[in-house]
Design a protein around this motif. Structure first.
Motif, mmCIF file in Angstrom:
data_model
loop_
_atom_site.group_PDB
_atom_site.id
_atom_site.type_symbol
_atom_site.label_atom_id
_atom_site.label_comp_id
_atom_site.label_asym_id
_atom_site.label_seq_id
_atom_site.Cartn_x
_atom_site.Cartn_y
_atom_site.Cartn_z
ATOM 1 N N GLY A 23 51.124 -79.571 51.323
ATOM 2 C CA GLY A 23 49.548 -80.572 51.072
ATOM 3 C C GLY A 23 49.626 -82.041 52.160
ATOM 4 O O GLY A 23 48.536 -82.481 51.961
ATOM 5 N N GLY A 148 48.850 -85.825 49.711
ATOM 6 C CA GLY A 148 47.967 -84.642 48.030
ATOM 7 C C GLY A 148 47.510 -85.847 47.040
ATOM 8 O O GLY A 148 47.826 -86.802 47.352
ATOM 9 N N THR A 187 46.211 -79.668 47.845
ATOM 10 C CA THR A 187 46.350 -80.998 46.819
ATOM 11 C C THR A 187 47.370 -80.777 46.002
ATOM 12 O O THR A 187 48.468 -82.077 46.001
ATOM 13 C CB THR A 187 45.610 -82.164 47.444
ATOM 14 O OG1 THR A 187 44.876 -81.299 46.104
ATOM 15 C CG2 THR A 187 44.085 -81.518 48.338
ATOM 16 N N ARG A 188 47.843 -80.162 45.136
ATOM 17 C CA ARG A 188 48.450 -80.407 44.006
ATOM 18 C C ARG A 188 49.389 -79.075 43.632
ATOM 19 O O ARG A 188 49.241 -77.959 43.211
ATOM 20 C CB ARG A 188 47.680 -80.696 43.209
ATOM 21 C CG ARG A 188 48.650 -81.611 42.049
ATOM 22 C CD ARG A 188 47.960 -82.048 40.497
ATOM 23 N NE ARG A 188 48.881 -82.435 40.287
ATOM 24 C CZ ARG A 188 49.409 -83.253 39.586
ATOM 25 N NH1 ARG A 188 49.832 -84.556 40.846
ATOM 26 N NH2 ARG A 188 50.294 -83.621 38.314
#
Ligand code: TYM
Length: 335
Positions: A23, A148, A187-188
Motif C-alpha cells: 500500500g 493506503g 490500497t487496503r
C-alpha cells in the motif's frame, strides 16, 4: 525533475507488514524512480502518541529505515529522515492546532478506533495526531501523498487545514492543496485471519500478517493457514462479493503479479484454494526473500543507517525551514 513534490510517512512502531509494503513503500520506490522529488519520513513523533519502550522505538526506527532501503529507496534519489530530528514539524503543527477545529478532529475515525472505549484516557497527542500529519506534508509544500486507504480521512483534513489557513490569512495558494495518491489493487490489504479487518501491526495474532522480516517458511505457513471459504475460485469479479478472504488473497496475488483481478480470476477460476495458496506463497517469497535478506544485512550496519537519517534530516530541515519562516511572518510572529 517535475514540479511534483511527494511526501509520505510511516510509523516506526514495529516490523513493516505486507499492507505497508504494497500500500505504501513499494509505491514510494516507484515514485522515486519516476524522477520526482520525494521525501519519506519515519514518523517517530507520531509513534509516541501510544507509549513506546524507548529502546524499542530506537530499534524500530533503525529497522524500518533498513526496510525502506531494502525495498529500494535510495538516499541519492529520496530524502529519508526521522521526524523528531526536524523541529519544523512540531512548530507548524502548533499553528495548525490553532487553525483546525475541534469538530473536525472529533470526526476522525482512526482516533475513535485507536482510543477505543477508554477515550478519556487516550493521550492528547493521539487526538491531535492529524494536525501533526498535516504539518509533515505542508512543511514541504508537498503536492502528492502516496498512502493506503486508511489515511484518506487524514489527507482530507490536511486539505481542509491548508484551505482554511490560506483563507484566514488571505494568502491564496500559500499552502498547496495536496493530492492523495491512493491507487492500484493494494490500497487496503486485509488480515489473513479475517478478511473484513485491515492487516495491521496492532492485531495480536502474528498469523494475521506477513512481515517483511518473515523468512520463507513462515510466509508459506501463514498463507497455508490463511482463512478461506468452502467455495471454488469464481470466474468473475462480481462473485467475489461477500467473500472477503478470497478477494484479499486474489488481490495480493494480482498486485504481486502486476496484473488485473480479471486476469487473476481467469488464471485460478474453478480451482480450489490450495492452488492459489501455493502460487501465492511462491510469488510472495520471490518478492520478499531478497528484501528480507537485505534487511538482515543492513541491520549489521547501524552507523550507516543513523548517518542516512542524520543527513536526510539536515536536507529536510533545509527545505522546510524557509516555509516555516514564511508561515511565521504570515501569522504575525516577530522574526
Ligand atoms: P502507518 O505507519 O500506519 O502506515 C504506513 C503506510 O502503510 C499504509 N498501510 C496500508 N496499506 C494497505 N493495506 C494495509 N493493511 C495498510 N496498513 C497500513 C498506510 O496507509 C500508510 O500509507 N499516519 C500515518 C503516517 C504519517 C503520514 C504522514 C503519512 C504521518 N505523517 C504524512 C503520509 C503523510 C500512519 O500511521 O501510517
Amino acid at each position: 525533475m517535475d514540479s511534483k513534490l511527494v511526501f509520505s510517512g510511516v510509523q516506526p512502531t514495529g516490523n513493516l507488514h505486507l499492507g505497508n509494503y504494497l500500500g505504501a513503500v513499494k509505491r514510494f520506490v516507484e515514485l522515486q524512480d519516476a524522477d520526482t522529488m520525494c521525501i519519506y519520513c519515519l514518523v517517530d513523533l507520531h509513534a509516541i502518541t501510544n507509549w513506546q519502550d524507548p529502546k524499542e522505538l530506537r530499534r524500530n526506527t533503525i529497522e524500518v529505515t533498513a526496510a525502506f532501503l531494502a525495498c529500494g529507496l535510495r538516499q541519492e534519489n529520496s530524502i529519508i529522515f526521522n521526524q523528531s530530528q526536524v523541529s519544523t514539524h512540531t512548530e507548524l503543527a502548533w499553528i495548525f492546532n490553532c487553525v483546525a477545529r475541534i469538530g473536525w478532529l472529533n470526526r476522525m475515525t482512526q482516533f475513535k478506533e485507536k482510543a477505543g472505549k477508554n477515550r478519556e484516557n487516550a493521550s492528547l497527542g493521539l487526538y491531535c495526531y492529524p494536525t501533526l500529519m498535516a504539518a509533515d506534508i505542508l512543511a514541504y509544500h508537498a503536492t502528492h501523498v502516496p498512502v493506503g486507504e486508511d489515511q484518506k480521512q487524514h489527507l482530507e483534513l490536511t486539505r481542509d487545514i491548508a484551505m482554511k489557513f490560506n483563507n484566514d490569512f488571505k494568502t491564496p495558494g500559500f499552502f498547496p492543496i495536496p493530492e492523495p495518491i491512493i491507487e492500484g489493487t493494494a490500497t487496503r490489504i486485509m488480515s489473513l485471519r479475517d478478511g473484513t479487518k485491515k492487516m495491521s501491526k496492532s492485531e495480536a495474532s502474528e498469523m494475521s500478517r506477513i512481515n517483511l522480516t518473515d523468512d520463507s517458511d513462515s510466509i508459506r505457513k501463514k498463507i497455508q493457514k490463511a482463512k478461506t471459504d468452502p467455495f471454488e475460485i469464481p470466474s468473475v469479479k462480481e462473485e467475489l462479493v461477500n467473500r472477503p478472504e478470497a478477494e484479499n488473497l486474489l488481490g495480493i496475488y494480482a498486485t504481486l503479479a502486476n496484473q488485473s483481478i480479471e486476469k487473476t480470476l481467469e488464471q485460478f477460476s474453478g480451482s480450489d484454494f490450495k492452488k492459489l495458496k501455493d502460487e501465492l506463497s511462491d510469488i510472495l517469497i520471490s518478492e520478499l526473500d531478497p528484501i528480507n535478506k537485505e534487511i538482515k544485512k543492513l541491520l549489521n550496519e547501524e552507523t550507516y543507517i543513523v548517518e542516512i537519517l542524520r543527513m536526510g534530516s539536515e536536507e529536510a530541515d533545509h527545505i522546510s525551514r524557509p516555509i516555516l519562516q514564511k508561515t511565521r511572518e504570515i501569522v504575525g510572529f516577530l522574526k
